[in-house]
Design a protein around this motif. Structure first.
Motif, PDB file in Angstrom:
ATOM      1  N   SER A 135     113.405  67.889  27.714  1.00 15.13           N
ATOM      2  CA  SER A 135     112.155  67.536  27.035  1.00 15.13           C
ATOM      3  C   SER A 135     111.898  68.461  25.846  1.00 15.13           C
ATOM      4  CB  SER A 135     110.981  67.606  28.013  1.00 15.13           C
ATOM      5  OG  SER A 135     110.856  68.901  28.567  1.00 15.13           O
ATOM      6  N   THR A 136     112.207  69.748  26.003  1.00 13.46           N
ATOM      7  CA  THR A 136     112.035  70.689  24.897  1.00 13.46           C
ATOM      8  C   THR A 136     112.998  70.362  23.765  1.00 13.46           C
ATOM      9  OG1 THR A 136     111.338  72.444  26.406  1.00 13.46           O
ATOM     10  CG2 THR A 136     112.101  73.126  24.237  1.00 13.46           C
ATOM     11  N   ALA A 137     114.224  70.004  24.117  1.00  6.34           N
ATOM     12  CA  ALA A 137     115.209  69.625  23.095  1.00  6.34           C
ATOM     13  C   ALA A 137     114.732  68.406  22.314  1.00  6.34           C
ATOM     14  CB  ALA A 137     116.557  69.348  23.749  1.00  6.34           C
ATOM     15  N   SER A 138     114.173  67.429  23.016  1.00  2.00           N
ATOM     16  CA  SER A 138     113.672  66.225  22.347  1.00  2.00           C
ATOM     17  C   SER A 138     112.571  66.565  21.358  1.00  2.00           C
ATOM     18  CB  SER A 138     113.156  65.225  23.381  1.00  2.00           C
ATOM     19  OG  SER A 138     114.199  64.760  24.199  1.00  2.00           O
ATOM     20  N   ALA A 139     111.695  67.483  21.752  1.00  2.38           N
ATOM     21  CA  ALA A 139     110.613  67.903  20.854  1.00  2.38           C
ATOM     22  C   ALA A 139     111.178  68.615  19.630  1.00  2.38           C
ATOM     23  CB  ALA A 139     109.642  68.816  21.597  1.00  2.38           C
ATOM     24  N   HIS A 140     112.158  69.483  19.841  1.00  2.00           N
ATOM     25  CA  HIS A 140     112.776  70.186  18.719  1.00  2.00           C
ATOM     26  C   HIS A 140     113.475  69.207  17.772  1.00  2.00           C
ATOM     27  CE1 HIS A 140     111.798  74.176  19.905  1.00  2.00           C
ATOM     28  NE2 HIS A 140     112.640  74.253  20.934  1.00  2.00           N
ATOM     29  N   ARG A 166     126.118  64.884  18.053  1.00  2.00           N
ATOM     30  CA  ARG A 166     125.958  65.256  19.456  1.00  2.00           C
ATOM     31  C   ARG A 166     124.722  64.590  20.040  1.00  2.00           C
ATOM     32  NH1 ARG A 166     128.632  69.611  17.248  1.00  2.00           N
ATOM     33  NH2 ARG A 166     130.189  70.622  18.591  1.00  2.00           N
ATOM     34  N   THR A 167     124.704  64.450  21.352  1.00  2.00           N
ATOM     35  CA  THR A 167     123.560  63.879  22.034  1.00  2.00           C
ATOM     36  C   THR A 167     122.503  64.960  22.244  1.00  2.00           C
ATOM     37  OG1 THR A 167     124.397  64.404  24.241  1.00  2.00           O
ATOM     38  CG2 THR A 167     125.076  62.283  23.276  1.00  2.00           C
ATOM     39  N   SER A 168     121.290  64.529  22.554  1.00  2.00           N
ATOM     40  CA  SER A 168     120.221  65.497  22.823  1.00  2.00           C
ATOM     41  C   SER A 168     120.550  66.331  24.068  1.00  2.00           C
ATOM     42  CB  SER A 168     118.879  64.776  22.997  1.00  2.00           C
ATOM     43  OG  SER A 168     118.934  63.859  24.075  1.00  2.00           O
ATOM     44  N   THR A 169     121.249  65.725  25.027  1.00  2.00           N
ATOM     45  CA  THR A 169     121.648  66.462  26.235  1.00  2.00           C
ATOM     46  C   THR A 169     122.583  67.603  25.885  1.00  2.00           C
ATOM     47  OG1 THR A 169     121.411  64.472  27.590  1.00  2.00           O
ATOM     48  CG2 THR A 169     122.736  66.266  28.504  1.00  2.00           C
ATOM     49  N   GLU A 170     123.573  67.312  25.033  1.00  2.00           N
ATOM     50  CA  GLU A 170     124.508  68.353  24.610  1.00  2.00           C
ATOM     51  C   GLU A 170     123.798  69.443  23.821  1.00  2.00           C
ATOM     52  OE1 GLU A 170     128.682  65.938  24.054  1.00  2.00           O
ATOM     53  OE2 GLU A 170     127.079  65.594  22.606  1.00  2.00           O
ATOM     54  N   LEU A 171     122.902  69.031  22.938  1.00  2.00           N
ATOM     55  CA  LEU A 171     122.177  70.000  22.119  1.00  2.00           C
ATOM     56  C   LEU A 171     121.222  70.843  22.961  1.00  2.00           C
ATOM     57  CD1 LEU A 171     121.556  67.773  18.980  1.00  2.00           C
ATOM     58  CD2 LEU A 171     123.070  69.749  19.138  1.00  2.00           C
ATOM     59  N   ALA A 172     120.660  70.234  23.997  1.00  2.00           N
ATOM     60  CA  ALA A 172     119.797  70.994  24.911  1.00  2.00           C
ATOM     61  C   ALA A 172     120.602  72.088  25.602  1.00  2.00           C
ATOM     62  CB  ALA A 172     119.178  70.067  25.946  1.00  2.00           C
ATOM     63  N   ARG A 204     116.238  75.668  17.652  1.00  2.00           N
ATOM     64  CA  ARG A 204     116.564  74.723  16.570  1.00  2.00           C
ATOM     65  C   ARG A 204     117.721  75.242  15.734  1.00  2.00           C
ATOM     66  NH1 ARG A 204     110.444  74.324  14.648  1.00  2.00           N
ATOM     67  NH2 ARG A 204     109.536  73.406  16.532  1.00  2.00           N
ATOM     68  N   THR A 205     117.745  76.550  15.516  1.00  2.00           N
ATOM     69  CA  THR A 205     118.848  77.140  14.758  1.00  2.00           C
ATOM     70  C   THR A 205     120.169  76.875  15.447  1.00  2.00           C
ATOM     71  OG1 THR A 205     117.408  78.915  13.950  1.00  2.00           O
ATOM     72  CG2 THR A 205     119.781  79.277  13.795  1.00  2.00           C
ATOM     73  N   ARG A 206     120.198  77.059  16.776  1.00  2.00           N
ATOM     74  CA  ARG A 206     121.439  76.821  17.518  1.00  2.00           C
ATOM     75  C   ARG A 206     121.849  75.352  17.430  1.00  2.00           C
ATOM     76  NH1 ARG A 206     119.308  81.007  20.998  1.00  2.00           N
ATOM     77  NH2 ARG A 206     118.154  79.503  22.265  1.00  2.00           N
ATOM     78  N   MET A 207     120.883  74.454  17.512  1.00  2.00           N
ATOM     79  CA  MET A 207     121.184  73.028  17.392  1.00  2.00           C
ATOM     80  C   MET A 207     121.787  72.701  16.030  1.00  2.00           C
ATOM     81  SD  MET A 207     117.847  71.231  19.117  1.00  2.00           S
ATOM     82  CE  MET A 207     117.552  71.229  20.877  1.00  2.00           C
ATOM     83  N   LEU A 208     121.147  73.197  14.982  1.00  2.00           N
ATOM     84  CA  LEU A 208     121.614  72.908  13.632  1.00  2.00           C
ATOM     85  C   LEU A 208     123.002  73.484  13.390  1.00  2.00           C
ATOM     86  CD1 LEU A 208     118.303  73.541  11.662  1.00  2.00           C
ATOM     87  CD2 LEU A 208     119.430  71.337  11.984  1.00  2.00           C
ATOM     88  N   GLN A 252     123.652  53.945  18.757  1.00  2.00           N
ATOM     89  CA  GLN A 252     124.816  53.083  18.913  1.00  2.00           C
ATOM     90  C   GLN A 252     124.827  52.544  20.334  1.00  2.00           C
ATOM     91  OE1 GLN A 252     128.022  53.995  16.309  1.00  2.00           O
ATOM     92  NE2 GLN A 252     129.426  54.015  18.021  1.00  2.00           N
ATOM     93  N   GLY A 253     124.361  51.305  20.479  1.00  2.00           N
ATOM     94  CA  GLY A 253     124.217  50.752  21.817  1.00  2.00           C
ATOM     95  C   GLY A 253     123.160  51.541  22.578  1.00  2.00           C
ATOM     96  N   ARG A 254     123.523  52.016  23.770  1.00  2.00           N
ATOM     97  CA  ARG A 254     122.570  52.808  24.549  1.00  2.00           C
ATOM     98  C   ARG A 254     122.702  54.299  24.270  1.00  2.00           C
ATOM     99  NH1 ARG A 254     125.174  54.774  29.152  1.00  2.00           N
ATOM    100  NH2 ARG A 254     127.266  53.934  29.495  1.00  2.00           N
ATOM    101  N   HIS A 255     123.583  54.653  23.355  1.00  2.00           N
ATOM    102  CA  HIS A 255     123.806  56.063  23.046  1.00  2.00           C
ATOM    103  C   HIS A 255     123.017  56.475  21.806  1.00  2.00           C
ATOM    104  CE1 HIS A 255     126.959  56.135  26.044  1.00  2.00           C
ATOM    105  NE2 HIS A 255     127.541  55.096  25.453  1.00  2.00           N
ATOM    106  N   ARG A 256     122.520  57.705  21.829  1.00  2.00           N
ATOM    107  CA  ARG A 256     121.766  58.261  20.705  1.00  2.00           C
ATOM    108  C   ARG A 256     122.377  59.615  20.340  1.00  2.00           C
ATOM    109  NH1 ARG A 256     116.543  55.943  20.426  1.00  2.00           N
ATOM    110  NH2 ARG A 256     115.574  57.879  19.720  1.00  2.00           N
ATOM    111  N   TYR A 257     122.794  59.707  19.098  1.00  2.00           N
ATOM    112  CA  TYR A 257     123.448  60.927  18.625  1.00  2.00           C
ATOM    113  C   TYR A 257     122.662  61.507  17.445  1.00  2.00           C
ATOM    114  CZ  TYR A 257     127.517  58.992  21.108  1.00  2.00           C
ATOM    115  OH  TYR A 257     128.371  58.466  22.052  1.00  2.00           O
ATOM    116  N   TYR A 258     122.830  62.808  17.266  1.00  2.00           N
ATOM    117  CA  TYR A 258     122.196  63.491  16.134  1.00  2.00           C
ATOM    118  C   TYR A 258     123.272  64.172  15.291  1.00  2.00           C
ATOM    119  CZ  TYR A 258     117.726  62.837  18.489  1.00  2.00           C
ATOM    120  OH  TYR A 258     116.615  62.280  19.093  1.00  2.00           O
ATOM    121  N   SER A 259     123.070  64.125  13.978  1.00  2.00           N
ATOM    122  CA  SER A 259     123.942  64.847  13.053  1.00  2.00           C
ATOM    123  C   SER A 259     123.068  65.460  11.969  1.00  2.00           C
ATOM    124  CB  SER A 259     124.956  63.889  12.416  1.00  2.00           C
ATOM    125  OG  SER A 259     124.297  62.963  11.567  1.00  2.00           O
ATOM    126  N   LEU A 260     123.641  66.347  11.168  1.00  2.00           N
ATOM    127  CA  LEU A 260     122.886  66.891  10.045  1.00  2.00           C
ATOM    128  C   LEU A 260     122.562  65.758   9.078  1.00  2.00           C
ATOM    129  CD1 LEU A 260     124.641  70.282   9.194  1.00  2.00           C
ATOM    130  CD2 LEU A 260     122.648  69.867  10.647  1.00  2.00           C
TER     131      LEU A 260
END
Length: 251
Positions: free
Chosen positions: A49-54, A35-41, A22-26, A69-77
């Protein structure tokens, strides 16, 4: 909130941050890019699956925000204060912030259409400048409104701001840019700005793609009217290059 609740809140947030993945993701989100969950994973070196849980845990603790956004899902702080807290911890831990490297082709990354408004590096810079100048006022999740000075800027471009406000679509809103992973201006106002840019030949639209080429007059307008430097690497190719050859001098 009493002292005990405050202490529990701090410990829960600290526990969420303390998990290495989680620290690395943040930390990867500290540069302001989504970023997408795939990139963050990949960054966290964990399975999808672990990234999604985190990410679900981080979202629950209000440390990250999900953008759909459409079919895309992104995460930000979720909040600038999250970045500030991470920075303070990184000073103690002597860590470095990872950088974001876009992988979008240059001609599309610089400027392109996104539906009926402008996207890319140029559009993100315009968006940032409008926020910085106080022309766009954030309505806290409800999009943007124009300040008096912002109205003057757009009316000076010939945009009927009052008419745009009566349309059924959103007046002005942030639209996450898929190459920069930061917002550009969407909504009716963003569409009107693109039409102004095309009409005044600040940009020329490619016939066979969504790429936009910035002309010499467009570069001057970006600097003079908006205070945005357009001296960005953007080498046009194909049809757009032949159109811009007499007028474009970007490095």
């Amino acid at each position: 909130m009493n002292a005990e609740q405050h202490d529990l809140g701090v410990s829960h947030v600290a526990a969420a941050i303390a998990e290495p993945a989680r620290t690395r993701m943040l930390c990867a989100l500290m540069d302001g890019h989504a970023r997408t969950s795939t990139e963050l994973a990949s960054i966290a070196e964990v399975s999808a699956s672990t990234a999604s849980a985190h990410l679900a845990k981080l979202k629950q603790m209000a440390l990250v925000r999900l953008h759909v956004q459409g079919r895309h899902r992104y995460y930000s702080l979720a909040d600038p204060r999250v970045a500030q807290a991470l920075e303070a911890l990184m000073v103690i831990g002597q860590s470095a912030t990872p950088t974001f490297t876009p992988r979008t082709p240059d001609r599309l990354q610089f400027a392109r259409t996104c539906y009926d408004h402008m996207a890319g590096t140029l559009a993100v810079r315009l968006h940032d400048r409008m926020i910085e100048a106080g022309w766009l006022v954030d309505m806290e999740g409800e999009g943007y409104r124009l300040s008096e000075s912002g109205e003057a800027v757009f009316e000076g471009l010939g945009v009927d701001v009052q008419h745009l406000a009566t349309q059924r679509r959103r007046f002005a809103c942030p639209c996450l840019d898929w190459s920069m992973r930061r917002p550009h201006l969407g909504g009716a106002l963003g569409a009107a700005l693109l039409q102004v840019a095309i009409k005044r030949k600040w940009v020329i639209q490619d016939l066979d793609s969504r790429a936009l080429g910035l002309t010499a007059s467009g570069r001057k307008a970006m600097a003079g009217r908006f205070g945005v430097s357009a001296e960005i690497d953007a080498k046009p190719t194909g049809a757009i290059a032949s159109k811009l050859a007499p007028t474009m001098e970007l490095r």
